[in-house]
Design an enzyme around this catalytic site. Structure first.
Site: not given
Length: 404
Positions: A161, A212
């Site tokens: 992420y 994210h």
């Protein structure tokens, strides 16, 4: 009238099967009917002991002796009985009870939960899985592997992420712990990676990408515009919940499909996005929002506005939670896609009836209730371990905390 079936006991199980960072919270509701019980997911991996306490010390005394058939009343009263509400600890705790009661109701009716909701709209749910890599070629190689297994929807990430920049210019004295990333380098690197994968797999493969919530709002707007040319199936969680008004700006600037919701707790967070048609997919974490009862309501609400479902389905949603997702998926007329994490054989042994993927589709097993069971003796060998997660300690290059 016969005596109602009531809640006799509530048990909470804390399980860790996949190494650091993944902990399941399973709730078992036993009833006054011998052999009749239900399972629910209350998984909040990062605060599992707080959820355990909420169930054992607060919800359990409240629900003991209650009629198992009155799911709606119990959900509504559990939500307000503590006065303060709509937080991830309490919502997950309530979800554990709620999902278990739906499981019980299905078993009593000898029907799968999707039949209780109104019956199937489809035989199986199309799923997407995750292809990661340290560079574009490795991402592409992993995409190819999933293609060969029949997956037609694949989320592409690079370096985890937020990604990792090759060079991180940090000031002296920065904390060593944490997951560092450079937002500007992230956007440049991800665009190059997605372009590379798209140019090699063609237009028929559906690609997804997850931000994210790790970009500033204005950088998110630009990224959504820049990625539009690669025709993503959707761009996932591109803004933090505190910045949802910025989705209006994204809509004005581009036609990139948007999915949002895994951090949401409160209906007011998704109501605005649905009613203003600012997203294309809702993807709340079903246990975090409080269980099947509120998820059913959110799906119906979204269907009115032409918005599809894409429930959160990572490795830290328990197998029971995935079974609940699938019941919602095959029922909802506005189903879009389901995230799938590909559990290892141990988890299938621990949770008999866990749905399986064939040819890129997740199939229910058509058993009553949620259709999944739980091997308590095996689970007892995999107790949760207390630890401080590092991947959630996200930092910018200067060492300052970043969201989420």
């Amino acid at each position: 009238m016969p005596n109602p079936v009531t809640i006799r006991d509530v048990k909470t199980f804390l399980i860790q099967t996949a190494g650091p960072g993944t902990r399941f919270i399973i709730v078992k509701v036993d009833t006054s009917e011998p052999g009749l019980y239900g399972l629910g997911c209350a998984t909040f991996t990062q605060r599992f002991r707080a959820v355990h306490t909420a169930i054992e010390q607060h919800l359990k005394p409240f629900v003991i002796g209650k009629d198992v058939s009155r799911i709606e009343e119990l959900w509504q009263m559990a939500m307000v009985q503590g006065y303060w509400r709509n937080g991830p600890v309490l919502n997950n705790a309530i979800s554990g009870i709620d999902q278990a009661l739906w499981d019980i109701k299905g078993k009593m009716a000898n029907m799968p939960v999707y039949d209780l909701l109104g019956g199937k709209c489809r035989e199986a749910a199309a799923v997407y899985t995750h292809a990661d890599g340290c560079d574009p070629q490795e991402v592409l190689d992993n995409v190819r592997k999933f293609q060969e297994q029949g997956y037609r929807y694949i989320r592409v990430q690079m370096g985890g992420y937020g990604g990792q920049a090759a060079q991180m210019h940090r000031p002296e004295g920065c904390p060593e712990s944490g997951s560092y990333f450079d937002p500007r380098a992230y956007t440049r690197n991800m665009l190059k990676m997605i372009e590379y994968v798209r140019s090699n797999v063609g237009d028929e493969m559906e690609l997804l990408h997850d931000v994210h919530e790790r970009l500033s709002p204005i950088d998110t707007v630009k990224f959504a515009k820049d990625v539009e040319r690669f025709n993503l199936f959707f761009l996932e969680d591109s803004l933090a919940p505190e910045d949802i008004e910025w989705f209006r700006m994204i809509r004005q600037q581009c036609a990139t499909p948007i999915a949002m919701g895994e951090l949401f707790n409160n209906p007011h967070e998704w109501r605005l996005l649905i009613e203003e048609r600012l997203v294309d997919f809702i993807r709340m974490h079903v246990s975090q929002m409080g269980g099947i009862t509120p998820a059913r309501n959110a799906a119906i609400h979204a269907q009115i506005y032409g918005i599809r479902t894409a429930w959160h389905g990572p490795g830290d949603t328990s197998p029971v939670g995935h079974a609940a997702n699938l019941d919602l998926d095959v029922w909802a007329p506005n189903f879009g896609i389901q995230e799938w994490c590909r559990f290892d054989p141990l988890v299938y042994e621990m949770f008999p009836g866990l749905p399986e993927v064939r040819g890129g589709y997740l199939y229910p097993n058509d058993k009553p209730g949620l259709g999944i069971d739980f091997n308590e003796k095996l689970a007892a060998k995999y107790a949760c371990v207390d630890e401080v997660d590092v991947w959630t300690q996200t930092r910018l290059p200067d060492g300052s905390p970043a969201r989420p």
